[in-house]
Motif scaffolding. Sequence first.
Motif, PDB file in Angstrom:
ATOM      1  N   GLY A   1      -3.517 -21.402   4.299  1.00 50.77           N
ATOM      2  CA  GLY A   1      -4.837 -21.108   4.864  1.00 50.77           C
ATOM      3  C   GLY A   1      -4.995 -19.666   5.326  1.00 50.77           C
ATOM      4  O   GLY A   1      -6.110 -19.195   5.525  1.00 50.77           O
ATOM      5  N   LEU A   2      -3.888 -18.959   5.523  1.00 51.98           N
ATOM      6  CA  LEU A   2      -3.944 -17.574   5.991  1.00 51.98           C
ATOM      7  C   LEU A   2      -3.505 -16.583   4.915  1.00 51.98           C
ATOM      8  O   LEU A   2      -3.691 -15.373   5.079  1.00 51.98           O
ATOM      9  N   ALA A   3      -2.944 -17.095   3.833  1.00 48.22           N
ATOM     10  CA  ALA A   3      -2.357 -16.206   2.819  1.00 48.22           C
ATOM     11  C   ALA A   3      -3.413 -15.336   2.141  1.00 48.22           C
ATOM     12  O   ALA A   3      -3.168 -14.162   1.850  1.00 48.22           O
ATOM     13  N   GLN A   4      -4.609 -15.897   1.885  1.00 50.05           N
ATOM     14  CA  GLN A   4      -5.625 -15.109   1.177  1.00 50.05           C
ATOM     15  C   GLN A   4      -6.072 -13.926   2.036  1.00 50.05           C
ATOM     16  O   GLN A   4      -6.212 -12.803   1.526  1.00 50.05           O
ATOM     17  N   GLU A   5      -6.298 -14.174   3.333  1.00 51.22           N
ATOM     18  CA  GLU A   5      -6.706 -13.075   4.224  1.00 51.22           C
ATOM     19  C   GLU A   5      -5.636 -11.992   4.265  1.00 51.22           C
ATOM     20  O   GLU A   5      -5.939 -10.785   4.207  1.00 51.22           O
ATOM     21  N   HIS A   6      -4.383 -12.418   4.349  1.00 51.02           N
ATOM     22  CA  HIS A   6      -3.261 -11.476   4.406  1.00 51.02           C
ATOM     23  C   HIS A   6      -3.192 -10.655   3.114  1.00 51.02           C
ATOM     24  O   HIS A   6      -3.088  -9.421   3.140  1.00 51.02           O
ATOM     25  N   LEU A   7      -3.293 -11.343   1.967  1.00 51.30           N
ATOM     26  CA  LEU A   7      -3.229 -10.657   0.671  1.00 51.30           C
ATOM     27  C   LEU A   7      -4.403  -9.691   0.512  1.00 51.30           C
ATOM     28  O   LEU A   7      -4.227  -8.553   0.050  1.00 51.30           O
ATOM     29  N   ASP A   8      -5.594 -10.130   0.885  1.00 54.16           N
ATOM     30  CA  ASP A   8      -6.766  -9.246   0.774  1.00 54.16           C
ATOM     31  C   ASP A   8      -6.584  -7.982   1.627  1.00 54.16           C
ATOM     32  O   ASP A   8      -6.973  -6.890   1.215  1.00 54.16           O
ATOM     33  N   LEU A   9      -5.994  -8.151   2.804  1.00 56.29           N
ATOM     34  CA  LEU A   9      -5.762  -6.980   3.663  1.00 56.29           C
ATOM     35  C   LEU A   9      -4.773  -6.009   3.021  1.00 56.29           C
ATOM     36  O   LEU A   9      -4.954  -4.789   3.101  1.00 56.29           O
ATOM     37  N   LEU A  10      -3.738  -6.551   2.392  1.00 56.00           N
ATOM     38  CA  LEU A  10      -2.779  -5.666   1.713  1.00 56.00           C
ATOM     39  C   LEU A  10      -3.473  -4.899   0.593  1.00 56.00           C
ATOM     40  O   LEU A  10      -3.241  -3.694   0.411  1.00 56.00           O
ATOM     41  N   GLY A  11      -4.330  -5.586  -0.158  1.00 54.99           N
ATOM     42  CA  GLY A  11      -5.070  -4.924  -1.233  1.00 54.99           C
ATOM     43  C   GLY A  11      -6.030  -3.873  -0.686  1.00 54.99           C
ATOM     44  O   GLY A  11      -6.136  -2.759  -1.226  1.00 54.99           O
ATOM     45  N   ARG A  12      -6.723  -4.204   0.393  1.00 55.19           N
ATOM     46  CA  ARG A  12      -7.650  -3.235   1.005  1.00 55.19           C
ATOM     47  C   ARG A  12      -6.896  -2.022   1.525  1.00 55.19           C
ATOM     48  O   ARG A  12      -7.347  -0.882   1.389  1.00 55.19           O
ATOM     49  N   LEU A  13      -5.746  -2.273   2.152  1.00 55.28           N
ATOM     50  CA  LEU A  13      -4.941  -1.163   2.658  1.00 55.28           C
ATOM     51  C   LEU A  13      -4.546  -0.234   1.514  1.00 55.28           C
ATOM     52  O   LEU A  13      -4.667   0.999   1.621  1.00 55.28           O
ATOM     53  N   ALA A  14      -4.105  -0.815   0.401  1.00 52.21           N
ATOM     54  CA  ALA A  14      -3.677   0.005  -0.746  1.00 52.21           C
ATOM     55  C   ALA A  14      -4.838   0.817  -1.310  1.00 52.21           C
ATOM     56  O   ALA A  14      -4.646   1.939  -1.790  1.00 52.21           O
ATOM     57  N   ARG A  15      -6.048   0.261  -1.266  1.00 55.47           N
ATOM     58  CA  ARG A  15      -7.214   0.993  -1.790  1.00 55.47           C
ATOM     59  C   ARG A  15      -7.662   2.086  -0.819  1.00 55.47           C
ATOM     60  O   ARG A  15      -8.274   3.067  -1.213  1.00 55.47           O
ATOM     61  N   GLN A  16      -7.372   1.888   0.450  1.00 50.73           N
ATOM     62  CA  GLN A  16      -7.840   2.809   1.496  1.00 50.73           C
ATOM     63  C   GLN A  16      -7.056   4.118   1.532  1.00 50.73           C
ATOM     64  O   GLN A  16      -7.563   5.149   1.953  1.00 50.73           O
ATOM     65  N   VAL A  17      -5.819   4.073   1.079  1.00 50.17           N
ATOM     66  CA  VAL A  17      -4.902   5.189   1.296  1.00 50.17           C
ATOM     67  C   VAL A  17      -4.522   5.866  -0.022  1.00 50.17           C
ATOM     68  O   VAL A  17      -4.834   5.374  -1.103  1.00 50.17           O
ATOM     69  N   ARG A  18      -3.821   6.983   0.093  1.00 42.09           N
ATOM     70  CA  ARG A  18      -3.064   7.535  -1.035  1.00 42.09           C
ATOM     71  C   ARG A  18      -1.610   7.093  -0.848  1.00 42.09           C
ATOM     72  O   ARG A  18      -1.072   7.221   0.255  1.00 42.09           O
ATOM     73  N   SER A  19      -1.024   6.585  -1.906  1.00 46.05           N
ATOM     74  CA  SER A  19       0.335   6.054  -1.791  1.00 46.05           C
ATOM     75  C   SER A  19       1.304   6.881  -2.618  1.00 46.05           C
ATOM     76  O   SER A  19       0.969   7.320  -3.729  1.00 46.05           O
ATOM     77  N   TYR A  20       2.501   7.028  -2.088  1.00 45.02           N
ATOM     78  CA  TYR A  20       3.529   7.843  -2.744  1.00 45.02           C
ATOM     79  C   TYR A  20       4.873   7.135  -2.667  1.00 45.02           C
ATOM     80  O   TYR A  20       5.192   6.479  -1.676  1.00 45.02           O
ATOM     81  N   ARG A  21       5.628   7.313  -3.730  1.00 50.10           N
ATOM     82  CA  ARG A  21       7.039   6.938  -3.699  1.00 50.10           C
ATOM     83  C   ARG A  21       7.792   8.203  -3.310  1.00 50.10           C
ATOM     84  O   ARG A  21       7.681   9.233  -3.993  1.00 50.10           O
ATOM     85  N   ILE A  22       8.513   8.155  -2.196  1.00 47.56           N
ATOM     86  CA  ILE A  22       9.211   9.337  -1.689  1.00 47.56           C
ATOM     87  C   ILE A  22      10.716   9.128  -1.849  1.00 47.56           C
ATOM     88  O   ILE A  22      11.274   8.161  -1.316  1.00 47.56           O
ATOM     89  N   ARG A  23      11.340  10.023  -2.595  1.00 47.96           N
ATOM     90  CA  ARG A  23      12.809   9.980  -2.718  1.00 47.96           C
ATOM     91  C   ARG A  23      13.365  11.003  -1.735  1.00 47.96           C
ATOM     92  O   ARG A  23      13.159  12.213  -1.884  1.00 47.96           O
ATOM     93  N   LEU A  24      14.061  10.495  -0.726  1.00 45.66           N
ATOM     94  CA  LEU A  24      14.577  11.356   0.329  1.00 45.66           C
ATOM     95  C   LEU A  24      15.877  12.024  -0.105  1.00 45.66           C
ATOM     96  O   LEU A  24      16.734  11.384  -0.735  1.00 45.66           O
ATOM     97  N   ALA A  25      16.012  13.274   0.261  1.00 48.50           N
ATOM     98  CA  ALA A  25      17.248  14.009  -0.015  1.00 48.50           C
ATOM     99  C   ALA A  25      17.691  14.748   1.253  1.00 48.50           C
ATOM    100  O   ALA A  25      17.001  14.727   2.281  1.00 48.50           O
ATOM    101  N   GLU A  26      18.829  15.398   1.154  1.00 42.38           N
ATOM    102  CA  GLU A  26      19.436  16.051   2.313  1.00 42.38           C
ATOM    103  C   GLU A  26      18.496  17.058   2.978  1.00 42.38           C
ATOM    104  O   GLU A  26      18.518  17.232   4.203  1.00 42.38           O
TER     105      GLU A  26
END
Lengths: 309, 95
Positions: free
Chosen positions: A270-295
């Motif tokens: 009963g709560l999974a759809q709201e949670h999933l929709d929020l994750l999708g909205r968050l991803a659309r709201q931002v710029r996302s990056y994969r960051i490879r950390l180094a020394e």
Amino acid sequence: MAAGAAIRIQCAEHVVRARLQAWADALRLNTGVPVVLDVAVGEPVEVETGGAVFRQPGVAIHYGALGSTGGVCVQWESARAAATLEPGRTTARVTLSPAAVCRLDECASSFLSAVLILLLRRAGWHHLHGGIAQDPAGRGWLIAGDQGGGKSTTTALLATSGWRVGNDDIVFLNAGTAGRVTLAAARTPIALRDPVRARFAAQGRPLPARGKFVYWPEELGSRWIDRIEPDVIAFVSVGGERTTHATPITARQATARLIRSSAWVMLEPGLAQEHLDLLGRLARQVRSYRIRLAEDIFAAPERLQELIA
Amino acid sequence: MSTYYERHPGLRLTGVEDEGIVLQLDTRRYFSVNESGFVILEALREPKTADELVEVLRSEYDVDPEHARASILRFLTSCQGSELVVRVDAARAIA
């Protein structure tokens, strides 16, 4: 509303109530929706725990439990303690055995934290593994990634570099206002392992149960921030390269990665759809990056901000 | 009698960039689907036959009916294997 007032502890045992209310207040989670832990001390009664089981360290969460009501039953595995949550209710009925009361701090940080996550979810605040920060330009960042990927190290480094930080591990996402997803941080310390912690001047305090040392943001030269409207997600991992680099990823890729950081999305249909929709909205709201950390990030943490400028 | 399909009760779906991210709560797996897959899964909120799904796709895309039907059947077979879609008893679907 006063800080921490959103989590209320009810218990006839005054000492237990006072200690648990102090724990809850210290989290400084002010979601605006009251949630209640109704605590009794005694031996937990066995309840029907049919349905699926979701496990967290030391905690078993039976959902679709409680007979036909579809509620949730949470059991602590270190000492006898149990909680039941009816569907849609923001009150949990909690029973702590005397053995659990003897280990109240551990009980709170493990078992009751899991109960709290379920209650906050009913109040529209959904759990996500990650840290939050605000860069000097005022942009909100979510620091996410797999376990051992460098979330805590990154958060601690940013704290030493003029950024405000929340915590490194547990945040809650909410629909927010004006269509912008909001992330809230509990007031919990940043936890670092050896040998990384030796890279920081601050001493921190040992946390033997987790084999780590913990630091408040202020000890690292930062100021705590309780919530952000994120503009950037950094999915960090430790790379073998000489320099830290960032690769943009799509909103769909970011959503898939967020699901990995938000395992609780699979609980309670009963709560999974709201949670999933929020994750999708968050991803659309931002710029996302994969960051490879180094020394190099240790010498110049501000490089993170420059990489995505 | 035609075969009807609908979403598995454990499916949750959200749209991102015209595509879809799908959760299967029972198996705790997640998937991404392309734009046409997202349109089909959206349409399967209610039971539909493959022919009805062809019409749904043709309302969105300029596509040959036979080609669309073959693609839809492949997609439905794949989704059934991942417990994203189930066949529905025709009497219940029509009721």
